[in-house]
Design a protein around this motif. Sequence first.
Motif, PDB file in Angstrom:
ATOM      1  N   LEU A 194      33.700  41.724  33.193  1.00 34.78           N
ATOM      2  CA  LEU A 194      34.115  41.675  34.609  1.00 34.78           C
ATOM      3  C   LEU A 194      33.111  41.434  35.642  1.00 34.78           C
ATOM      4  CD1 LEU A 194      36.623  44.640  34.851  1.00 34.78           C
ATOM      5  CD2 LEU A 194      37.030  42.214  34.579  1.00 34.78           C
ATOM      6  N   GLU A 195      31.722  41.864  35.273  1.00 36.11           N
ATOM      7  CA  GLU A 195      30.488  41.589  36.048  1.00 36.11           C
ATOM      8  C   GLU A 195      30.254  40.034  35.964  1.00 36.11           C
ATOM      9  OE1 GLU A 195      27.605  44.529  34.950  1.00 36.11           O
ATOM     10  OE2 GLU A 195      28.270  45.941  36.564  1.00 36.11           O
ATOM     11  N   LYS A 196      30.126  39.772  34.596  1.00 36.90           N
ATOM     12  CA  LYS A 196      29.731  38.281  34.244  1.00 36.90           C
ATOM     13  C   LYS A 196      30.521  37.396  34.904  1.00 36.90           C
ATOM     14  CE  LYS A 196      26.957  39.092  30.300  1.00 36.90           C
ATOM     15  NZ  LYS A 196      26.711  39.025  28.680  1.00 36.90           N
ATOM     16  N   ALA A 197      32.090  37.676  34.632  1.00 38.23           N
ATOM     17  CA  ALA A 197      33.056  36.799  35.104  1.00 38.23           C
ATOM     18  C   ALA A 197      32.908  36.734  36.871  1.00 38.23           C
ATOM     19  CB  ALA A 197      34.333  37.441  34.694  1.00 38.23           C
ATOM     20  N   TYR A 198      32.619  37.904  37.513  1.00 36.37           N
ATOM     21  CA  TYR A 198      32.483  37.694  38.983  1.00 36.37           C
ATOM     22  C   TYR A 198      31.345  37.112  39.393  1.00 36.37           C
ATOM     23  CZ  TYR A 198      32.535  39.433  43.606  1.00 36.37           C
ATOM     24  OH  TYR A 198      32.705  39.656  45.091  1.00 36.37           O
ATOM     25  N   GLU A 199      30.323  37.083  38.559  1.00 32.54           N
ATOM     26  CA  GLU A 199      28.977  36.310  39.008  1.00 32.54           C
ATOM     27  C   GLU A 199      29.319  34.695  38.777  1.00 32.54           C
ATOM     28  OE1 GLU A 199      25.694  37.857  36.675  1.00 32.54           O
ATOM     29  OE2 GLU A 199      26.017  39.973  37.698  1.00 32.54           O
ATOM     30  N   PHE A 200      29.972  34.624  37.660  1.00 30.40           N
ATOM     31  CA  PHE A 200      30.528  33.066  37.295  1.00 30.40           C
ATOM     32  C   PHE A 200      31.447  32.392  38.440  1.00 30.40           C
ATOM     33  CE2 PHE A 200      33.248  29.818  35.735  1.00 30.40           C
ATOM     34  CZ  PHE A 200      32.364  28.949  35.351  1.00 30.40           C
ATOM     35  N   LYS A 203      30.741  20.530  36.028  1.00 32.94           N
ATOM     36  CA  LYS A 203      30.332  20.920  34.522  1.00 32.94           C
ATOM     37  C   LYS A 203      30.900  22.044  34.143  1.00 32.94           C
ATOM     38  CE  LYS A 203      26.294  17.812  35.149  1.00 32.94           C
ATOM     39  NZ  LYS A 203      24.862  17.940  35.315  1.00 32.94           N
ATOM     40  N   VAL A 204      30.849  23.204  34.896  1.00 36.86           N
ATOM     41  CA  VAL A 204      31.213  24.341  34.570  1.00 36.86           C
ATOM     42  C   VAL A 204      32.844  24.778  34.568  1.00 36.86           C
ATOM     43  CG1 VAL A 204      29.130  25.438  35.101  1.00 36.86           C
ATOM     44  CG2 VAL A 204      30.951  25.393  36.684  1.00 36.86           C
ATOM     45  N   GLY A 205      33.465  23.700  34.930  1.00 38.34           N
ATOM     46  CA  GLY A 205      35.315  23.807  34.883  1.00 38.34           C
ATOM     47  C   GLY A 205      35.730  24.224  33.809  1.00 38.34           C
ATOM     48  N   GLY A 206      35.096  23.623  32.620  1.00 38.25           N
ATOM     49  CA  GLY A 206      35.720  24.137  31.326  1.00 38.25           C
ATOM     50  C   GLY A 206      35.588  25.401  30.880  1.00 38.25           C
ATOM     51  N   GLU A 257      38.008  30.091  30.530  1.00 38.70           N
ATOM     52  CA  GLU A 257      37.585  31.038  29.431  1.00 38.70           C
ATOM     53  C   GLU A 257      37.173  32.303  30.222  1.00 38.70           C
ATOM     54  OE1 GLU A 257      33.873  31.232  26.426  1.00 38.70           O
ATOM     55  OE2 GLU A 257      34.773  29.569  26.705  1.00 38.70           O
ATOM     56  N   TYR A 258      36.544  32.116  31.356  1.00 35.78           N
ATOM     57  CA  TYR A 258      36.142  33.395  31.991  1.00 35.78           C
ATOM     58  C   TYR A 258      37.413  34.109  32.628  1.00 35.78           C
ATOM     59  CZ  TYR A 258      30.969  33.255  32.036  1.00 35.78           C
ATOM     60  OH  TYR A 258      29.714  33.129  31.699  1.00 35.78           O
ATOM     61  N   LEU A 259      38.480  33.426  33.033  1.00 41.31           N
ATOM     62  CA  LEU A 259      39.532  34.139  33.424  1.00 41.31           C
ATOM     63  C   LEU A 259      40.240  34.903  32.453  1.00 41.31           C
ATOM     64  CD1 LEU A 259      40.604  31.335  35.992  1.00 41.31           C
ATOM     65  CD2 LEU A 259      40.212  33.614  36.575  1.00 41.31           C
ATOM     66  N   SER A 260      40.376  34.069  31.235  1.00 42.25           N
ATOM     67  CA  SER A 260      41.304  34.799  30.003  1.00 42.25           C
ATOM     68  C   SER A 260      40.434  36.188  29.725  1.00 42.25           C
ATOM     69  CB  SER A 260      41.124  33.781  29.061  1.00 42.25           C
ATOM     70  OG  SER A 260      42.010  32.715  29.375  1.00 42.25           O
ATOM     71  N   ARG A 261      39.119  35.956  29.615  1.00 38.85           N
ATOM     72  CA  ARG A 261      38.412  37.224  29.336  1.00 38.85           C
ATOM     73  C   ARG A 261      38.552  38.336  30.305  1.00 38.85           C
ATOM     74  NH1 ARG A 261      32.528  35.110  27.646  1.00 38.85           N
ATOM     75  NH2 ARG A 261      33.406  33.312  28.527  1.00 38.85           N
ATOM     76  N   VAL A 298      46.424  32.982  38.969  1.00 36.27           N
ATOM     77  CA  VAL A 298      45.459  31.983  39.021  1.00 36.27           C
ATOM     78  C   VAL A 298      45.376  31.056  37.860  1.00 36.27           C
ATOM     79  CG1 VAL A 298      42.743  31.428  39.234  1.00 36.27           C
ATOM     80  CG2 VAL A 298      43.901  33.229  40.982  1.00 36.27           C
ATOM     81  N   LEU A 299      45.559  31.906  36.721  1.00 32.15           N
ATOM     82  CA  LEU A 299      45.539  31.461  35.465  1.00 32.15           C
ATOM     83  C   LEU A 299      46.630  30.169  35.267  1.00 32.15           C
ATOM     84  CD1 LEU A 299      44.393  33.746  33.082  1.00 32.15           C
ATOM     85  CD2 LEU A 299      43.523  31.539  33.002  1.00 32.15           C
TER      86      LEU A 299
END
Length: 128
Positions: free
Chosen positions: A13-19, A35-38, A42-46, A94-95
């Motif tokens: 959750l911390e990594k996703a929030y930062e992303f 560029k990071v859209g792809g 993946e972050y949302l799913s995790r 959102v997903l």
Amino acid sequence: MSRDELKAHIEVLEKAYEFFLSYAALGAEQEEASKVGGQLREYLSRTDAALRALANDLGGLVAAEGLEPAGAYGEMIDVTSADAARAGAAVRLVLTQETISSQLIDNLNASSHLRALLTDLFLLDDVV
């Protein structure tokens, strides 16, 4: 759920929030435009998987770890589980969107449910 599993979910959750913060700052109209859209889905799913695990399994932490007084821990875990379920609902909404703009992710980050959950988890992490 064990302490290690809790820490692993918090890390996701911390990594996703930062992303999400960095994605929100891009100003992209849709995820394909950056560029990071792809990586976004993946972050949302995790995040969704971690939130589901927290909402469903966090209650077992008190028993698994023998935390005392069980009532005090249990009450906080109930709050945290509910916040995880609410934040998960926002993430899943959102997903489902065909395109995900930076604005949408900025609004997700600002969600009181997601912020409350992160605060709950930081508290639990410190006391557990």
